[in-house]
Design an enzyme around this catalytic site. Structure first.
Site, PDB file in Angstrom:
ATOM      1  N   ASP A 120     -69.938 -15.775 113.565  1.00 14.28           N
ATOM      2  CA  ASP A 120     -68.753 -15.917 112.721  1.00 14.28           C
ATOM      3  C   ASP A 120     -69.018 -15.447 111.299  1.00 14.28           C
ATOM      4  OD1 ASP A 120     -67.244 -17.002 114.770  1.00 14.28           O
ATOM      5  OD2 ASP A 120     -67.697 -19.075 114.237  1.00 14.28           O
ATOM      6  N   ARG A 145     -71.532 -13.044 119.141  1.00 11.31           N
ATOM      7  CA  ARG A 145     -70.596 -12.664 118.085  1.00 11.31           C
ATOM      8  C   ARG A 145     -70.584 -13.757 117.010  1.00 11.31           C
ATOM      9  NH1 ARG A 145     -65.376 -10.608 121.678  1.00 11.31           N
ATOM     10  NH2 ARG A 145     -66.364  -8.749 122.580  1.00 11.31           N
ATOM     11  N   ARG A 204     -72.301 -25.637 114.915  1.00  8.26           N
ATOM     12  CA  ARG A 204     -71.852 -26.221 113.649  1.00  8.26           C
ATOM     13  C   ARG A 204     -71.213 -27.598 113.866  1.00  8.26           C
ATOM     14  NH1 ARG A 204     -68.082 -21.782 111.386  1.00  8.26           N
ATOM     15  NH2 ARG A 204     -67.624 -23.431 109.866  1.00  8.26           N
TER      16      ARG A 204
END
Length: 256
Positions: free
Chosen positions: A53, A51, A203
Protein backbone atom coordinates in the site's frame (compact mmCIF):
# COMPACT_ATOMS: atom_id res chain seq x y z
CA UNK A 1 11.26 -14.08 -24.40
CA UNK A 2 13.68 -14.51 -21.48
CA UNK A 3 12.09 -14.10 -18.06
CA UNK A 4 13.86 -12.34 -15.21
CA UNK A 5 13.23 -12.04 -11.50
CA UNK A 6 14.12 -8.74 -9.84
CA UNK A 7 14.71 -8.23 -6.11
CA UNK A 8 13.63 -4.67 -5.37
CA UNK A 9 14.29 -2.30 -2.47
CA UNK A 10 12.24 0.90 -2.11
CA UNK A 11 11.14 3.69 0.18
CA UNK A 12 7.36 3.73 -0.10
CA UNK A 13 6.97 7.28 1.19
CA UNK A 14 6.78 9.11 -2.16
CA UNK A 15 4.54 6.49 -3.80
CA UNK A 16 0.85 5.64 -3.85
CA UNK A 17 1.78 2.00 -3.31
CA UNK A 18 3.34 -0.66 -5.49
CA UNK A 19 0.64 -0.93 -8.15
CA UNK A 20 0.54 1.39 -11.17
CA UNK A 21 -2.03 4.13 -10.58
CA UNK A 22 -4.41 6.04 -12.81
CA UNK A 23 -3.81 9.67 -13.79
CA UNK A 24 -0.06 9.35 -13.47
CA UNK A 25 0.12 9.11 -9.69
CA UNK A 26 3.54 7.81 -8.62
CA UNK A 27 3.90 4.08 -7.94
CA UNK A 28 6.86 1.75 -7.54
CA UNK A 29 5.63 -0.45 -10.40
CA UNK A 30 5.51 2.53 -12.76
CA UNK A 31 9.02 3.60 -11.77
CA UNK A 32 10.45 0.16 -12.59
CA UNK A 33 8.43 -0.23 -15.79
CA UNK A 34 9.54 3.20 -16.99
CA UNK A 35 13.17 2.24 -16.35
CA UNK A 36 12.65 -0.98 -18.33
CA UNK A 37 11.20 1.02 -21.23
CA UNK A 38 14.44 2.99 -21.41
CA UNK A 39 16.35 -0.27 -21.87
CA UNK A 40 13.90 -1.88 -24.29
CA UNK A 41 11.40 0.46 -26.00
CA UNK A 42 7.74 -0.40 -25.64
CA UNK A 43 5.35 -1.02 -22.76
CA UNK A 44 6.37 -3.40 -19.98
CA UNK A 45 4.22 -5.03 -17.32
CA UNK A 46 5.88 -6.55 -14.28
CA UNK A 47 4.25 -8.91 -11.78
CA UNK A 48 5.09 -8.52 -8.09
CA UNK A 49 4.96 -10.92 -5.17
CA UNK A 50 2.92 -8.44 -3.11
CA UNK A 51 1.08 -5.20 -3.82
CA UNK A 52 2.18 -2.99 -0.95
CA UNK A 53 0.00 0.00 0.00
CA UNK A 54 0.86 3.69 -0.09
CA UNK A 55 3.66 4.47 2.35
CA UNK A 56 4.70 0.82 2.82
CA UNK A 57 8.35 0.01 2.13
CA UNK A 58 10.07 -2.94 0.50
CA UNK A 59 13.50 -4.40 1.21
CA UNK A 60 12.90 -7.76 -0.48
CA UNK A 61 10.08 -7.31 -2.99
CA UNK A 62 10.28 -9.70 -5.98
CA UNK A 63 8.94 -9.02 -9.46
CA UNK A 64 9.10 -10.89 -12.76
CA UNK A 65 9.36 -9.45 -16.26
CA UNK A 66 9.74 -10.84 -19.79
CA UNK A 67 12.28 -9.07 -21.99
CA UNK A 68 13.20 -9.38 -25.66
CA UNK A 69 16.95 -9.27 -25.10
CA UNK A 70 19.01 -11.92 -23.37
CA UNK A 71 20.51 -9.75 -20.62
CA UNK A 72 23.36 -10.61 -18.33
CA UNK A 73 21.59 -10.36 -14.93
CA UNK A 74 24.27 -8.14 -13.37
CA UNK A 75 24.24 -5.73 -16.31
CA UNK A 76 20.43 -5.67 -16.21
CA UNK A 77 20.37 -4.66 -12.56
CA UNK A 78 23.07 -2.03 -13.09
CA UNK A 79 21.26 -0.54 -16.09
CA UNK A 80 17.93 -0.43 -14.26
CA UNK A 81 19.49 1.28 -11.26
CA UNK A 82 20.98 3.93 -13.54
CA UNK A 83 17.58 4.68 -15.09
CA UNK A 84 15.71 4.54 -11.77
CA UNK A 85 17.58 7.59 -10.46
CA UNK A 86 16.60 9.70 -8.57
CA UNK A 87 13.58 7.64 -7.41
CA UNK A 88 14.16 5.86 -4.05
CA UNK A 89 13.97 2.46 -5.78
CA UNK A 90 16.84 0.04 -6.35
CA UNK A 91 17.23 -3.39 -7.93
CA UNK A 92 19.28 -5.42 -5.48
CA UNK A 93 19.65 -8.41 -7.82
CA UNK A 94 18.39 -9.80 -11.11
CA UNK A 95 18.22 -13.46 -12.11
CA UNK A 96 17.21 -15.41 -15.21
CA UNK A 97 14.34 -17.73 -14.28
CA UNK A 98 12.26 -20.44 -15.93
CA UNK A 99 9.31 -19.43 -18.08
CA UNK A 100 6.86 -20.85 -15.54
CA UNK A 101 8.31 -18.88 -12.60
CA UNK A 102 5.96 -16.17 -11.35
CA UNK A 103 6.79 -13.71 -8.59
CA UNK A 104 3.31 -14.00 -7.05
CA UNK A 105 2.02 -17.47 -7.86
CA UNK A 106 5.29 -19.35 -7.29
CA UNK A 107 5.76 -17.85 -3.81
CA UNK A 108 5.54 -20.12 -0.77
CA UNK A 109 5.68 -17.36 1.86
CA UNK A 110 5.92 -13.62 2.43
CA UNK A 111 7.80 -12.00 5.30
CA UNK A 112 6.97 -8.61 6.78
CA UNK A 113 8.64 -6.42 9.38
CA UNK A 114 6.87 -3.69 11.32
CA UNK A 115 8.95 -1.13 13.23
CA UNK A 116 7.40 0.69 16.19
CA UNK A 117 9.36 3.25 18.22
CA UNK A 118 8.36 4.41 21.69
CA UNK A 119 9.92 7.69 22.79
CA UNK A 120 8.79 11.14 23.87
CA UNK A 121 10.91 13.17 21.43
CA UNK A 122 9.84 13.10 17.76
CA UNK A 123 11.82 10.69 15.59
CA UNK A 124 14.18 12.40 13.18
CA UNK A 125 16.32 10.03 11.09
CA UNK A 126 13.51 7.45 10.89
CA UNK A 127 10.70 9.88 10.12
CA UNK A 128 8.37 8.17 7.67
CA UNK A 129 9.96 4.77 8.37
CA UNK A 130 8.54 3.86 11.79
CA UNK A 131 5.32 4.22 13.75
CA UNK A 132 5.97 6.30 16.86
CA UNK A 133 4.11 6.08 20.17
CA UNK A 134 5.05 8.03 23.29
CA UNK A 135 5.18 5.41 26.04
CA UNK A 136 7.02 2.07 26.38
CA UNK A 137 5.09 -1.14 25.70
CA UNK A 138 5.05 -4.58 27.32
CA UNK A 139 6.68 -6.80 24.69
CA UNK A 140 5.89 -9.96 26.68
CA UNK A 141 2.20 -9.16 26.79
CA UNK A 142 2.16 -8.45 23.05
CA UNK A 143 3.88 -11.77 22.33
CA UNK A 144 1.34 -13.55 24.55
CA UNK A 145 -1.50 -11.89 22.65
CA UNK A 146 0.01 -12.82 19.29
CA UNK A 147 -0.11 -16.55 20.09
CA UNK A 148 -3.89 -16.51 19.60
CA UNK A 149 -3.41 -15.52 15.95
CA UNK A 150 -1.09 -18.33 14.90
CA UNK A 151 -2.17 -21.17 12.64
CA UNK A 152 -5.18 -21.54 10.37
CA UNK A 153 -7.70 -18.86 11.32
CA UNK A 154 -10.62 -16.83 10.02
CA UNK A 155 -9.12 -13.31 9.97
CA UNK A 156 -12.30 -11.39 9.14
CA UNK A 157 -11.63 -9.11 12.13
CA UNK A 158 -8.15 -8.29 10.87
CA UNK A 159 -8.75 -7.48 7.23
CA UNK A 160 -9.89 -4.36 5.43
CA UNK A 161 -13.56 -4.06 4.49
CA UNK A 162 -12.31 -3.46 0.92
CA UNK A 163 -10.19 -6.64 0.86
CA UNK A 164 -10.78 -8.54 -2.40
CA UNK A 165 -9.57 -11.94 -1.21
CA UNK A 166 -12.12 -14.70 -1.78
CA UNK A 167 -11.73 -16.05 1.76
CA UNK A 168 -10.71 -14.52 5.11
CA UNK A 169 -9.12 -17.84 6.15
CA UNK A 170 -5.31 -17.71 6.24
CA UNK A 171 -2.50 -19.54 8.01
CA UNK A 172 -0.19 -17.28 10.00
CA UNK A 173 3.03 -19.21 10.52
CA UNK A 174 4.99 -16.86 12.77
CA UNK A 175 4.81 -13.65 14.78
CA UNK A 176 7.96 -12.64 16.65
CA UNK A 177 8.22 -9.46 18.72
CA UNK A 178 11.65 -8.21 19.74
CA UNK A 179 12.83 -5.18 21.69
CA UNK A 180 15.85 -3.09 20.66
CA UNK A 181 17.67 -0.03 22.05
CA UNK A 182 16.74 3.23 20.35
CA UNK A 183 18.09 6.71 21.06
CA UNK A 184 15.87 8.23 23.73
CA UNK A 185 13.48 5.29 23.73
CA UNK A 186 12.98 1.71 22.55
CA UNK A 187 12.15 0.04 19.23
CA UNK A 188 9.79 -2.93 18.90
CA UNK A 189 10.09 -5.09 15.80
CA UNK A 190 7.21 -7.32 14.71
CA UNK A 191 8.19 -10.08 12.27
CA UNK A 192 5.31 -11.90 10.56
CA UNK A 193 5.47 -14.82 8.14
CA UNK A 194 2.72 -16.50 6.11
CA UNK A 195 2.09 -17.84 2.62
CA UNK A 196 -0.08 -14.80 1.93
CA UNK A 197 -1.76 -11.97 3.80
CA UNK A 198 -5.09 -10.20 3.58
CA UNK A 199 -5.35 -6.49 2.82
CA UNK A 200 -4.38 -4.52 5.96
CA UNK A 201 -3.92 -7.75 7.93
CA UNK A 202 -0.43 -6.94 9.26
CA UNK A 203 -1.30 -3.36 10.18
CA UNK A 204 -4.50 -4.51 11.90
CA UNK A 205 -2.61 -7.13 13.91
CA UNK A 206 0.15 -4.74 14.97
CA UNK A 207 -2.35 -2.02 15.91
CA UNK A 208 -4.25 -4.50 18.05
CA UNK A 209 -1.11 -5.84 19.73
CA UNK A 210 0.00 -2.29 20.52
CA UNK A 211 -3.18 -1.93 22.60
CA UNK A 212 -2.11 -5.05 24.50
CA UNK A 213 1.38 -3.66 25.02
CA UNK A 214 -0.06 -0.38 26.28
CA UNK A 215 -2.23 -2.20 28.82
CA UNK A 216 -5.55 -1.19 27.24
CA UNK A 217 -6.22 -4.82 26.21
CA UNK A 218 -5.40 -8.10 27.90
CA UNK A 219 -3.61 -10.75 25.79
CA UNK A 220 -6.73 -12.95 25.79
CA UNK A 221 -8.75 -10.07 24.32
CA UNK A 222 -6.97 -10.77 21.03
CA UNK A 223 -8.61 -14.22 20.93
CA UNK A 224 -12.02 -12.68 21.60
CA UNK A 225 -11.49 -10.17 18.78
CA UNK A 226 -10.46 -12.94 16.38
CA UNK A 227 -13.46 -15.11 17.27
CA UNK A 228 -15.85 -12.17 16.81
CA UNK A 229 -15.17 -12.28 13.05
CA UNK A 230 -16.18 -8.63 13.02
CA UNK A 231 -14.07 -5.76 11.73
CA UNK A 232 -15.44 -3.55 14.50
CA UNK A 233 -13.76 -5.82 17.08
CA UNK A 234 -10.28 -5.01 15.73
CA UNK A 235 -7.96 -2.58 17.46
CA UNK A 236 -6.79 0.57 15.65
CA UNK A 237 -5.13 -0.02 12.27
CA UNK A 238 -1.60 1.32 12.59
CA UNK A 239 -0.13 3.67 9.97
CA UNK A 240 1.72 2.27 6.94
CA UNK A 241 5.12 3.88 7.33
CA UNK A 242 6.48 1.28 9.77
CA UNK A 243 5.72 -1.67 7.48
CA UNK A 244 8.30 -3.40 5.26
CA UNK A 245 8.00 -6.35 2.88
CA UNK A 246 11.33 -7.96 3.70
CA UNK A 247 11.32 -11.19 1.73
CA UNK A 248 9.54 -13.75 -0.39
CA UNK A 249 10.18 -17.49 -0.21
CA UNK A 250 10.20 -19.82 -3.24
CA UNK A 251 10.82 -23.56 -3.70
CA UNK A 252 14.24 -22.57 -5.06
CA UNK A 253 15.70 -19.14 -4.33
CA UNK A 254 16.16 -17.51 -7.77
CA UNK A 255 18.87 -15.21 -6.38
CA UNK A 256 20.95 -17.87 -4.63
Amino acid sequence: MPRYALKIDYDGGPFQGWQRQAAGQPSVQAAVEDALARLEPGPHTIAAAGRTDAGVHGTGQVATVDLARDWDPFRLSEALNWHLKPAPVAVLAAARVADDFHARFSALERRYLFRLVARRAPVTHDRGRVWQVLNPLDAGAMQAGSVHLLGLQDFTTFRSTTCQAKSPVKTLDEILISEHPYAGGVEYRFTLRARSFLHNQVRSIVGTLERVGAGAWMPEDVRAALEARDRAACGPVCPPQGLYLTGVGYPVDPFA
